[in-house]
Scaffold this motif. Sequence first.
Motif, mmCIF file in Angstrom:
data_model
loop_
_atom_site.group_PDB
_atom_site.id
_atom_site.type_symbol
_atom_site.label_atom_id
_atom_site.label_comp_id
_atom_site.label_asym_id
_atom_site.label_seq_id
_atom_site.Cartn_x
_atom_site.Cartn_y
_atom_site.Cartn_z
ATOM 1 N N PRO A 60 0.816 -1.214 0.000
ATOM 2 C CA PRO A 60 0.000 0.000 0.000
ATOM 3 C C PRO A 60 0.845 1.256 0.000
ATOM 4 N N ARG A 61 0.350 2.247 -0.697
ATOM 5 C CA ARG A 61 0.989 3.553 -0.643
ATOM 6 C C ARG A 61 0.753 4.158 0.734
ATOM 7 N N ARG A 62 1.632 5.056 1.138
ATOM 8 C CA ARG A 62 1.546 5.638 2.469
ATOM 9 C C ARG A 62 1.196 7.114 2.386
ATOM 10 N N PHE A 63 0.261 7.533 3.217
ATOM 11 C CA PHE A 63 -0.044 8.956 3.332
ATOM 12 C C PHE A 63 0.957 9.625 4.270
ATOM 13 N N ARG A 64 1.224 8.959 5.398
ATOM 14 C CA ARG A 64 2.108 9.529 6.408
ATOM 15 C C ARG A 64 2.569 8.413 7.337
ATOM 16 N N GLU A 65 3.516 8.720 8.196
ATOM 17 C CA GLU A 65 4.021 7.734 9.138
ATOM 18 C C GLU A 65 3.022 7.518 10.269
ATOM 19 N N VAL A 66 3.175 6.393 10.973
ATOM 20 C CA VAL A 66 2.213 6.000 12.002
ATOM 21 C C VAL A 66 2.071 7.073 13.073
ATOM 22 N N ASP A 67 3.177 7.643 13.543
ATOM 23 C CA ASP A 67 3.116 8.636 14.614
ATOM 24 C C ASP A 67 2.305 9.856 14.187
ATOM 25 N N ASP A 68 2.457 10.273 12.932
ATOM 26 C CA ASP A 68 1.689 11.421 12.437
ATOM 27 C C ASP A 68 0.199 11.089 12.374
ATOM 28 N N THR A 69 -0.123 9.863 11.966
ATOM 29 C CA THR A 69 -1.519 9.443 11.903
ATOM 30 C C THR A 69 -2.144 9.421 13.288
ATOM 31 N N VAL A 70 -1.412 8.928 14.255
ATOM 32 C CA VAL A 70 -1.922 8.866 15.631
ATOM 33 C C VAL A 70 -2.259 10.262 16.134
ATOM 34 N N ARG A 71 -1.432 11.245 15.794
ATOM 35 C CA ARG A 71 -1.708 12.609 16.226
ATOM 36 C C ARG A 71 -2.922 13.190 15.500
ATOM 37 N N LEU A 72 -3.020 12.926 14.205
ATOM 38 C CA LEU A 72 -4.095 13.521 13.412
ATOM 39 C C LEU A 72 -5.461 12.898 13.695
ATOM 40 N N ALA A 74 -3.054 -10.953 15.605
ATOM 41 C CA ALA A 74 -3.763 -10.402 14.443
ATOM 42 C C ALA A 74 -3.047 -9.165 13.906
ATOM 43 N N LEU A 75 -2.586 -8.314 14.804
ATOM 44 C CA LEU A 75 -1.875 -7.098 14.374
ATOM 45 C C LEU A 75 -0.572 -7.459 13.674
ATOM 46 N N ARG A 76 0.092 -8.489 14.164
ATOM 47 C CA ARG A 76 1.366 -8.904 13.567
ATOM 48 C C ARG A 76 1.149 -9.464 12.159
ATOM 49 N N VAL A 77 0.110 -10.258 11.983
ATOM 50 C CA VAL A 77 -0.187 -10.804 10.655
ATOM 51 C C VAL A 77 -0.546 -9.665 9.691
ATOM 52 N N ALA A 78 -1.323 -8.696 10.171
ATOM 53 C CA ALA A 78 -1.706 -7.569 9.315
ATOM 54 C C ALA A 78 -0.491 -6.757 8.883
ATOM 55 N N GLU A 79 0.490 -6.646 9.774
ATOM 56 C CA GLU A 79 1.691 -5.891 9.427
ATOM 57 C C GLU A 79 2.460 -6.534 8.275
ATOM 58 N N SER A 80 2.284 -7.846 8.096
ATOM 59 C CA SER A 80 2.992 -8.518 7.013
ATOM 60 C C SER A 80 2.531 -8.051 5.635
ATOM 61 N N ILE A 81 1.303 -7.502 5.555
ATOM 62 C CA ILE A 81 0.816 -6.938 4.286
ATOM 63 C C ILE A 81 0.659 -5.419 4.414
ATOM 64 N N ALA A 86 -1.371 3.744 6.207
ATOM 65 C CA ALA A 86 -1.354 3.124 4.881
ATOM 66 C C ALA A 86 -2.643 3.462 4.126
ATOM 67 N N ASN A 87 -2.532 3.539 2.814
ATOM 68 C CA ASN A 87 -3.648 3.911 1.943
ATOM 69 C C ASN A 87 -4.283 2.651 1.372
ATOM 70 N N TRP A 88 -5.491 2.328 1.844
ATOM 71 C CA TRP A 88 -6.195 1.137 1.382
ATOM 72 C C TRP A 88 -7.345 1.483 0.446
ATOM 73 N N VAL A 118 -4.813 -7.926 -5.180
ATOM 74 C CA VAL A 118 -3.428 -8.273 -4.857
ATOM 75 C C VAL A 118 -3.360 -9.699 -4.305
ATOM 76 N N HIS A 119 -2.429 -10.487 -4.835
ATOM 77 C CA HIS A 119 -2.333 -11.898 -4.483
ATOM 78 C C HIS A 119 -2.108 -12.132 -2.996
ATOM 79 N N SER A 120 -1.351 -11.252 -2.342
ATOM 80 C CA SER A 120 -1.056 -11.476 -0.923
ATOM 81 C C SER A 120 -2.281 -11.294 -0.039
ATOM 82 N N HIS A 121 -3.402 -10.830 -0.618
ATOM 83 C CA HIS A 121 -4.628 -10.656 0.151
ATOM 84 C C HIS A 121 -5.598 -11.812 -0.057
ATOM 85 N N HIS A 122 -5.219 -12.798 -0.857
ATOM 86 C CA HIS A 122 -6.156 -13.860 -1.206
ATOM 87 C C HIS A 122 -6.478 -14.787 -0.048
#
Length: 412
Positions: free
Chosen positions: A48-60, A106-113, A119-121, A150-154
């Motif tokens: 996925p393309r990224r809008f911003r880093e995680v810390d910035d998202t948490v603040r916004l 669950a969070l760890r598995v999600a991080e693999s994709i 992230a921009n979904w 995307v194949h990794s989401h199958h």
Amino acid sequence: MGRRTVAGLREAHDRVLAGEDDARVSAQIAASWRRAVAQGIDPERQRPRRFREVDDTVRLRTEHPLAPYIPVVTGLLGDSSISDDHLVVVTDVSGEVLWRIGSADALRVAESIEFVEGANWSEGGIGTNAISQCLVTGTPVDLVGGQHLVHSHHGWLCSAAPITDPGTGDMVAVLDVSAPVGLEPVAAGALVRTAARLIEEMMRGDALRRRAQSQPALRAVAQIAVSLLGSRPNVRVGGVVHDLTPRRADILALLTSREQGWSADELAGALYGDRGVPSSVRAEVHRLREVLGPRLDSSPYRLGGDGVSVDVWSVRRALAAGDLTRALERYAGPLLPGSGSLEVALLRAELHETLRGAVLRSGDPGLLARWVDGGGADDMAALEALVAVLPVGGLASSLYAARLARLDATLR
């Protein structure tokens, strides 16, 4: 969903991306795949393309209207009784992931994709998924396995539902539950839709309480949104939708076309020809004024004032500003396609052809793809222009070339 069905979806996925037809893939999903590929999404290796880093998202996200309701989301959908490895996600209307709720596994598995905050979904960020389709259609969506681009989401099942502002009707967020294939799709979808509706009701109640505590707010005039594009013309006043009769829709379409307004005689002639009488128009306008209030002026009849938005105006303004992306977003379909009025038909053709011509002249593959997958589905010239600007031999080029060939054979 059984293993055989999931495997069949993966097979259908590969066939459609190879340019073949497969009844197991809906037209809506296939169109989404084509749009995403045209925007550069790679089904094999896409992250996925990224809008911003995680810390910035948490603040916004503290400023997001859904922030006060996240504990409710956690209580409704974060329970491990649903499944041990499901993930709850909330995105904004651009598709940016704002919140994730789930177990550490669950969070760890999600991080693999890279299903992570920031992230921009959306469709243009990661291709077809339940969140992106919800953003496109504005309705709840369930996707499983090979329906993802995307194949990794199958290996995933995803159910998403929009959350709208009860006051304006605008979407403010998407609520999603995702899990490895195995969780029953019907159950997941029902849970997400129920949670979204409950949050909307809570937002509605909170808004009413705020209005009751604010006398200026009680005196404020409700926002009005007029929708004339597509098959269901209506006027939204605050949170109430009023469907329009064909004749009243025609009148509003004409009012949006002339800044100086219309007289009753002019409207009668435009709508009824030589048989038209002003009294017929005045009766219809009176009914419209019951909904629109002072936003509908008389002598001459004119629509406007603060707090009025019209989808036709939005498209025209975007075209005037050269913002074709916004124009296509606002263009929900032809102007009153069921109208038999010649004047309305001329306005319909003018708007459609102006937008079409601008898209064709742009030569932009993303805009062309959006056009041919929307209002220009049978537009051979647009398909030819799109194929001409896509990389020769690429997946997107092959998909649209196959579609062009089928349309050409049909029209012969």
